[in-house]
Design a protein around this motif. Structure first.
Motif, PDB file in Angstrom:
ATOM      1  N   ALA A   1      29.071  39.650  36.224  1.00 61.69           N
ATOM      2  CA  ALA A   1      30.169  39.253  37.103  1.00 61.69           C
ATOM      3  C   ALA A   1      29.861  39.647  38.553  1.00 61.69           C
ATOM      4  CB  ALA A   1      31.481  39.896  36.640  1.00 61.69           C
TER       5      ALA A   1
ATOM      6  N   TYR B   1      41.523  41.786  28.901  1.00 63.41           N
ATOM      7  CA  TYR B   1      40.982  42.586  27.798  1.00 63.41           C
ATOM      8  C   TYR B   1      42.067  42.838  26.752  1.00 63.41           C
ATOM      9  CZ  TYR B   1      43.224  46.608  30.085  1.00 63.41           C
ATOM     10  OH  TYR B   1      44.130  47.478  30.639  1.00 63.41           O
TER      11      TYR B   1
ATOM     12  N   GLY C   1      42.107  44.186  36.181  1.00 65.07           N
ATOM     13  CA  GLY C   1      42.134  44.045  34.732  1.00 65.07           C
ATOM     14  C   GLY C   1      43.541  43.748  34.261  1.00 65.07           C
TER      15      GLY C   1
ATOM     16  N   VAL D   1      37.686  39.279  40.806  1.00 68.41           N
ATOM     17  CA  VAL D   1      37.188  39.287  39.431  1.00 68.41           C
ATOM     18  C   VAL D   1      38.393  39.679  38.583  1.00 68.41           C
ATOM     19  CG1 VAL D   1      35.601  40.353  37.789  1.00 68.41           C
ATOM     20  CG2 VAL D   1      34.858  39.888  40.141  1.00 68.41           C
TER      21      VAL D   1
ATOM     22  N   THR E   1      36.758  36.686  31.504  1.00 72.17           N
ATOM     23  CA  THR E   1      36.745  37.026  32.922  1.00 72.17           C
ATOM     24  C   THR E   1      36.701  35.745  33.747  1.00 72.17           C
ATOM     25  OG1 THR E   1      35.580  39.094  32.479  1.00 72.17           O
ATOM     26  CG2 THR E   1      35.481  38.270  34.742  1.00 72.17           C
TER      27      THR E   1
ATOM     28  N   GLU F   1      34.180  48.411  28.994  1.00 72.13           N
ATOM     29  CA  GLU F   1      34.287  47.366  30.009  1.00 72.13           C
ATOM     30  C   GLU F   1      34.945  47.908  31.269  1.00 72.13           C
ATOM     31  OE1 GLU F   1      35.515  42.682  30.135  1.00 72.13           O
ATOM     32  OE2 GLU F   1      36.784  44.010  28.951  1.00 72.13           O
TER      33      GLU F   1
ATOM     34  N   TYR G   1      39.744  40.153  35.046  1.00 68.57           N
ATOM     35  CA  TYR G   1      39.266  40.267  33.669  1.00 68.57           C
ATOM     36  C   TYR G   1      40.416  40.589  32.731  1.00 68.57           C
ATOM     37  CZ  TYR G   1      38.953  45.439  33.306  1.00 68.57           C
ATOM     38  OH  TYR G   1      39.229  46.777  33.239  1.00 68.57           O
TER      39      TYR G   1
ATOM     40  N   VAL H   1      38.547  43.746  41.925  1.00 65.67           N
ATOM     41  CA  VAL H   1      38.610  43.641  40.465  1.00 65.67           C
ATOM     42  C   VAL H   1      40.021  43.982  40.000  1.00 65.67           C
ATOM     43  CG1 VAL H   1      37.707  44.544  38.288  1.00 65.67           C
ATOM     44  CG2 VAL H   1      36.172  44.279  40.255  1.00 65.67           C
TER      45      VAL H   1
END
Length: 163
Positions: free
Chosen positions: A155, A45, A76, A41, A130, A56, A43, A74
């Protein structure tokens, strides 16, 4: 499977995820290849320590054990530097991994470095988005212009459904 969006080729589900190698909050490097064989995942931002981005990150962090059970990791990414990421994580007690794209190459490759408008002023920034990437390195799902409330849960549901 790419489509044109505003004259620019945009990613779509089924496309190979663009590769990247980015510095992370711990002084290492985060590369797409690190996640080969597991779901990712990814993502994007806008900025560390702003209200929406904090919510988030906290949601993704809170659900990290559930993502792990679903076979997903995950990551970011924002244009903030690694030191900013480390400070952000420390301030909010986050354990998730954050990568820095100060040069905006990865942000551009994923089509999330876009022109935005605020109070009639145009500027370039990150569109909260995402990408769920399968173990095969292909994009399985995309969420653009994300609203933070309930997004991490959506997600997670998609990651659980992805073989």
């Amino acid at each position: 499977m790419r489509r044109k969006e505003g004259g620019v080729s945009a990613l779509a589900p089924g496309d190979a995820a663009p590769g990247f190698v980015l510095p992370d909050d711990a002084g290492g490097l985060a590369a797409l290849e690190d996640y080969r064989g597991s779901k990712l995942v990814l993502y994007f931002y806008p900025k560390d320590d702003t209200s929406g981005c904090t919510l988030e990150a906290q949601d993704f962090d809170r659900l990290a054990p559930d993502f792990a059970k679903a076979g997903a990791r995950v990551l970011g990414v924002s244009a903030d530097g690694p030191a900013s990421h480390a400070k952000f994580k420390g301030k909010h007690g986050l354990s998730l991994r954050l990568a820095s794209d100060e040069g905006k190459e990865t942000l551009s490759a994923y089509g999330v470095w876009v022109e935005k408008n605020m109070y009639g002023r145009a500027y370039m920034g990150v569109e909260r988005s995402t990408f769920l990437i399968g173990a095969d390195g292909r994009i399985a799902a995309i969420w653009r212009k994300v609203k933070t409330k309930g997004h991490a849960e959506a997600a997670l549901a998609a990651a659980r459904d992805l073989p």
